[in-house]
Design an enzyme around this catalytic site. Structure first.
Site: not given
Length: 318
Positions: A159, A252, A282
């Site tokens: 991320s 996501d 996500h």
């Protein structure tokens, strides 16, 4: 909004933690409470975990890191993975990456270095990026003491950590240091413009949604313009970067920026592989750990890392 989530992922959805960047302190406290209530992580046999400190850059504070080392005998120096945790630049810590780095140590033979970088909004860019640079420099400088092959240092992250890792690869190329041999980007953040189809399609997505993305970038950049080292998607030239392996989750908001970065890397002749996992959201691989699709995602990351460091070694001895 309902989507056809993977049947093994869907059962965790009612129990997902609250992540609200509008309330950073509350989110941090809630996640810390959840972590303290969970069983403590035990690395198991085959790895050793040490808490170390890397010098900060240019007078910046020292950087705390965890070093994860395989305990099995090695024929020579091992490859390394400098890893940056996720959390939208505002939450998370280095310890949460230990399960993955232990798995990578066992399956890819890497020395993992999990970096405790400074968080926003208390420290805006380039604080976290400078901490990542400091950790990379320390691994390269102390390669002998760490038992690391300085020619096989990978950078990676999940991320927001993916933004830091991709930025490291860009900076390493631009400065001519050439210490980074591979990029492992798991569901990466790469673009502060927040203007992709997936951002528009999933504004209220699970765990990470558009408003969180907007607030996290605002905290990280603190009003300053985004450079490619902060938001690698803004880089105009991706040629000459190290090979990359990129994962994205289907439902996501960040999906399309990861896919687009992979497309642009490939167009720049950078060896690139990208995987999208059906029915996922996500960070689902970290909260629905036992789901087969999560196991595949984490296994694919370790396998790609193992292939890359093996290929680099073979090329060096060719």
């Amino acid at each position: 909004m309902s989507h056809p989530y993977d049947r093994e992922v869907a059962p965790v959805i009612p129990y997902l933690p609250r992540v609200d960047v509008a309330d950073v302190d509350g989110t941090r406290a809630g996640l810390a409470a959840a972590a303290s209530a969970a069983p403590s992580f035990e690395p198991g046999p085959g790895v050793r975990i040490e808490a170390r400190t890397a010098p900060g850059l240019d007078g910046a504070p020292p950087v705390d890191v965890y070093v994860v080392t395989p305990t099995a005998p090695a024929d020579g120096p091992r490859p390394a993975l400098v890893w940056l945790h996720g959390g939208g630049f505002v939450i998370g810590d280095a310890a949460e990456s230990l399960p993955f780095l232990c798995r990578a140590a066992q399956e890819a033979g890497t020395v993992g270095v999990s970096v405790q970088y400074r968080l926003a909004p208390e420290t805006a860019f380039p604080g976290a990026f400078d901490d990542a640079r400091a950790a990379l420099a320390w691994v390269a400088t102390e390669a002998g003491e760490l038992g690391v092959d300085a020619g096989r240092i990978a950078v990676g992250g999940q991320s927001a950590g993916g933004a830091l890792a991709a930025g490291l690869a860009l900076h390493d190329r631009d400065t001519g240091a050439r210490r980074v041999a591979f990029q492992l980007l798991d569901i990466p953040v790469v673009d502060d413009r927040i203007d992709t189809e997936s951002m528009r399609d999933y504004p209220d997505a699970l765990l990470w949604h558009r408003r969180n993305a907007e607030l996290s970038w605002a905290g990280y950049l603190a009003g300053a313009p985004a450079t490619p080292y902060a938001a690698p998607g803004r880089a105009t030239d991706l040629r000459g970067l190290p090979p990359a392996f990129i994962t994205v989750n289907q439902f996501d908001p960040l999906r399309d920026e990861g896919l687009e970065y992979a497309r642009r890397l490939a167009h720049a002749d950078v060896p690139t592989e990208v995987h999208m996992y059906a029915g996922t959201f996500h960070g689902s691989s970290g909260v629905a750990v036992s789901a087969a699709v999560s196991q595949r995602q984490n296994s694919d990351l370790c396998a790609a890392l193992a292939r890359a460091v093996t290929a680099i070694a073979e090329e060096a001895h060719a």
